[in-house]
Design an enzyme around this catalytic site. Structure first.
Site, PDB file in Angstrom:
ATOM      1  N   ASP A  69       0.858  -1.196  -0.020  1.00 21.22           N
ATOM      2  CA  ASP A  69       0.091  -0.064   0.253  1.00 21.22           C
ATOM      3  C   ASP A  69       0.955   1.121  -0.040  1.00 21.22           C
ATOM      4  OD1 ASP A  69       0.937  -0.646   2.757  1.00 21.22           O
ATOM      5  OD2 ASP A  69      -1.142  -0.788   3.421  1.00 21.22           O
ATOM      6  N   ASP A 138      -7.840  -3.419  14.490  1.00 18.39           N
ATOM      7  CA  ASP A 138      -9.148  -3.800  13.908  1.00 18.39           C
ATOM      8  C   ASP A 138      -9.204  -4.930  12.827  1.00 18.39           C
ATOM      9  OD1 ASP A 138      -8.040  -2.453  11.578  1.00 18.39           O
ATOM     10  OD2 ASP A 138      -9.584  -0.894  11.490  1.00 18.39           O
ATOM     11  N   GLU A 145      -9.640  -1.984   5.356  1.00 24.23           N
ATOM     12  CA  GLU A 145     -10.389  -1.525   6.547  1.00 24.23           C
ATOM     13  C   GLU A 145     -11.573  -2.583   6.843  1.00 24.23           C
ATOM     14  OE1 GLU A 145      -8.920   0.346   8.459  1.00 24.23           O
ATOM     15  OE2 GLU A 145      -8.382   2.181   7.817  1.00 24.23           O
TER      16      GLU A 145
HETATM   17  C1  GLP Z   1      -1.306   0.311   8.712  1.00 23.10           C
HETATM   18  C2  GLP Z   1      -0.320  -0.510   7.290  1.00 23.10           C
HETATM   19  C3  GLP Z   1      -0.662  -1.826   7.752  1.00 23.10           C
HETATM   20  C4  GLP Z   1      -0.016  -2.378   8.893  1.00 23.10           C
HETATM   21  C5  GLP Z   1      -0.763  -1.704   9.920  1.00 23.10           C
HETATM   22  C6  GLP Z   1      -0.219  -2.112  11.223  1.00 23.10           C
HETATM   23  O1  GLP Z   1      -2.294   0.355   8.589  1.00 23.10           O
HETATM   24  N1  GLP Z   1      -1.202  -0.144   6.214  1.00 23.10           N
HETATM   25  O2  GLP Z   1      -0.052  -2.652   6.232  1.00 23.10           O
HETATM   26  O3  GLP Z   1      -0.364  -3.731   9.104  1.00 23.10           O
HETATM   27  O4  GLP Z   1      -0.448  -0.281   9.700  1.00 23.10           O
HETATM   28  O5  GLP Z   1       0.880  -1.357  11.634  1.00 23.10           O
HETATM   29  P1  GLP Z   1       2.000  -1.703  12.935  1.00 23.10           P
HETATM   30  O6  GLP Z   1       2.746  -2.732  12.224  1.00 23.10           O
HETATM   31  O7  GLP Z   1       2.851  -0.319  12.861  1.00 23.10           O
HETATM   32  O8  GLP Z   1       1.218  -2.038  13.868  1.00 23.10           O
END
Ligand code: GLP
Length: 261
Positions: A69, A138, A145
């Protein structure tokens, strides 16, 4: 679905990095297509893969990557763009060829054309061999989402207020600086990969882990789509298992005892 429970974050990352290195090495120098995430969770895996690369235990010369992404509206040189993240935390430190790195362009004038082209590039590469991902509190994977279609493909997504608040820690804790939209591969793009590994660590993700492993397949926890995947692995730490039933926890510790490091 496999659930590989490691004692802590470091062990979860070390096991995952070794699994990825073994999968690349098993190709014997043939092309390997790897899907990659950003976020704080995969940093330990990247550090470990960099170490393995520097020690000559794995090479990325024949690896093609596709990132999950990218924020809409952040230029590449913005410190919070996922392009910047990937190059500074991983690609600059390994022997990957620049032309083999694919990251969505959140500054494209035609965003949907960018997304459609990305799906085409994945198909032209022969599909993704292994997609590594993280998870939101979530249960979102990439930026899919809650209530994203489980068959979705790469597209523009509006970010929830919750995700923007969580991610504001990277934007001086100022939610207004967090982009409101992102480009993301779909749940269907991830599940079309031959293999998927999702990293889940820490108490904050315990509810998501329980929903993904013990709940039903549901668009409200998009990662639960992995239950339909023939080769999906959840790599997690003990802390993330807090909401699992004791029986579920013991079951996976038992059948995965050889994976525990
Ligand atoms: C963002 C990214 C996800 C990732 C999530 C959790 O939303 N788009 O790909 O898995 O964050 O991030 P973290 O690993 O910092 O908890």
């Amino acid at each position: 679905m496999r659930v590989v429970i490691q004692k802590d974050y470091e062990k979860m990352c070390a096991w995952t990095a070794q699994y990825i290195a073994d999968a690349i090495n098993a190709r014997g120098g043939e092309k390997f297509v790897l899907g990659l995430p950003t976020g704080s969770t995969p940093l330990g895996v990247y550090r470990e893969l960099i170490r393995l690369n520097k020690e000559g235990k794995v090479s990325f010369r024949n690896v093609v990557t596709f990132n999950m992404d990218e924020y809409v509206g952040l230029p590449r040189d913005h410190e919070q763009s996922y392009w910047y993240f990937m190059w500074s935390n991983f690609f600059n430190h390994i022997d990957i060829k620049k032309e083999n790195v694919n990251i969505l362009n959140g500054m494209a004038t035609d965003l949907q054309a960018e997304c459609d082209g990305y799906e085409k590039r994945i198909a032209q590469a022969g599909g993704i061999d292994l997609f590594m991902g993280g998870i939101g509190v979530d249960g979102h994977i990439a930026f899919n989402e809650p209530f994203s279609s489980l068959t979705s493909r790469t597209r523009v997504k509006t970010l929830t207020e919750d995700t923007r608040i969580v991610n504001s820690r990277f934007f001086d804790h100022d939610v207004s600086k967090v982009p409101t939209t992102a480009l993301t591969v779909g749940v269907g793009t991830v599940t079309a990969s031959k293999e998927v590994i999702i990293l889940i660590n820490g108490h904050a993700k315990a509810r998501a882990l329980a929903a993904v492993v013990e709940g039903g397949v549901s668009q409200s926890w998009t990662c639960s789509a992995l239950q339909m995947h023939p080769k999906a692995i959840i790599a997690c730490d003990d802390a993330a298992c807090d909401e699992l039933k004791v029986g579920t926890y013991r079951y996976f510790l038992d059948i995965e005892r050889e994976a525990r490091i």
